[in-house]
Design an enzyme around this catalytic site. Structure first.
Site, mmCIF file in Angstrom:
data_model
loop_
_atom_site.group_PDB
_atom_site.id
_atom_site.type_symbol
_atom_site.label_atom_id
_atom_site.label_comp_id
_atom_site.label_asym_id
_atom_site.label_seq_id
_atom_site.Cartn_x
_atom_site.Cartn_y
_atom_site.Cartn_z
ATOM 1 C CG LEU A 193 2.100 11.810 -16.431
ATOM 2 C CD1 LEU A 193 1.122 12.955 -16.212
ATOM 3 C CD2 LEU A 193 1.439 10.478 -16.088
ATOM 4 C CG ASP A 221 -6.414 7.099 3.238
ATOM 5 O OD1 ASP A 221 -5.764 6.140 3.696
ATOM 6 O OD2 ASP A 221 -7.091 7.852 3.948
ATOM 7 C CG HIS A 266 0.362 -1.360 1.216
ATOM 8 N ND1 HIS A 266 -0.230 -0.129 1.349
ATOM 9 C CD2 HIS A 266 0.660 -1.780 2.485
ATOM 10 C CE1 HIS A 266 -0.294 0.191 2.645
ATOM 11 N NE2 HIS A 266 0.229 -0.797 3.333
#
Length: 233
Positions: free
Chosen positions: A128, A17, A34
């Site tokens: 991962l 956020d 973004h």
């Protein structure tokens, strides 16, 4: 970077956020915020593996995000396309497995094709696991799971295990730690079924400024908490 006594598997979930506020503070368009957020994610993925994280999930685009201005939505979809085309080869080389959670039926067809391609290209990787929650909503996931059970038929009582098996990624371990940046302190419809025993960590750092030190701080605090899962120790 210090190692911490984390469980295995260890799933960290991120509510990324603050991109818009980061851009506004710099008098920049929201889309540049973004883009800066994508760079923060790249830093965080590298740091996560070094800190013992085995699964990293990120809230990339929620079902509620369709309410944003059309120009911003188009810009985000273009950013998803660009990032997938540019990064999948690198992700594969770094032994990261990329997966997606969320509804695909109302995403642009070419975005869905890129998602399918990215999952195929990285599906054999053993390092991962990075889960991008795209067009994801926790309530919608539960509704979809219930409807899938109804479609299967049967008249036996439904168990938690039954519904677990109908989630978007039923083999994904539940998040151990959920981190939200930018000072907000809510889940915003993220991993609602899975988060029942997740530890929550909130930071005022805006997502584009988030780095390895911030992740390390969150994990260090996590390791100091006592997780009882409803029992007494």
């Amino acid at each position: 970077m210090k190692a911490y006594p984390v469980p295995s598997p260890f799933h960290v979930a991120l509510i990324m956020d603050g991109n818009g506020r980061w851009a506004k503070k710099r008098f920049l368009p929201r889309l540049l915020g973004h883009r800066a957020g994508v760079k923060a994610l790249e830093r965080t993925v590298r740091a996560a593996w070094n800190l013992g994280v085995t699964h990293l999930s990120v809230y990339a685009f929620s079902t509620e995000n369709w309410k944003r201005p059309e120009m911003e939505i188009k810009g985000l979809m273009s950013l998803f396309r660009f990032s997938l085309r540019r990064k999948v080869d690198e992700i594969r080389r770094e032994n990261v497995r990329l997966r997606f959670a969320g509804k695909r039926d109302n995403l642009p067809a070419d975005v869905v094709e890129l998602m399918d391609w990215a999952e195929r290209e990285t599906g054999m990787n053993t390092g991962l696991t990075l889960v991008a929650c795209l067009n994801y909503g926790g309530r919608q996931e539960i509704i979809d799971g219930v409807n899938a059970l109804i479609a299967k038929g049967g008249n036996q009582p439904v168990t938690e295990e039954d519904l677990d098996g109908m989630m978007y990624l039923p083999d994904l371990p539940p998040p151990d730690l959920i981190i939200r940046t930018s000072g907000e302190q809510r889940l915003s419809n993220f991993w609602l079924w899975q988060c029942v025993y997740s530890e929550l960590y909130f930071t005022d750092v805006l997502w584009p400024d988030f780095g390895s030190g911030d992740l390390e701080k969150a994990i260090a605090q996590f390791t100091c908490r006592e997780r009882r899962y409803g029992t007494v120790k």
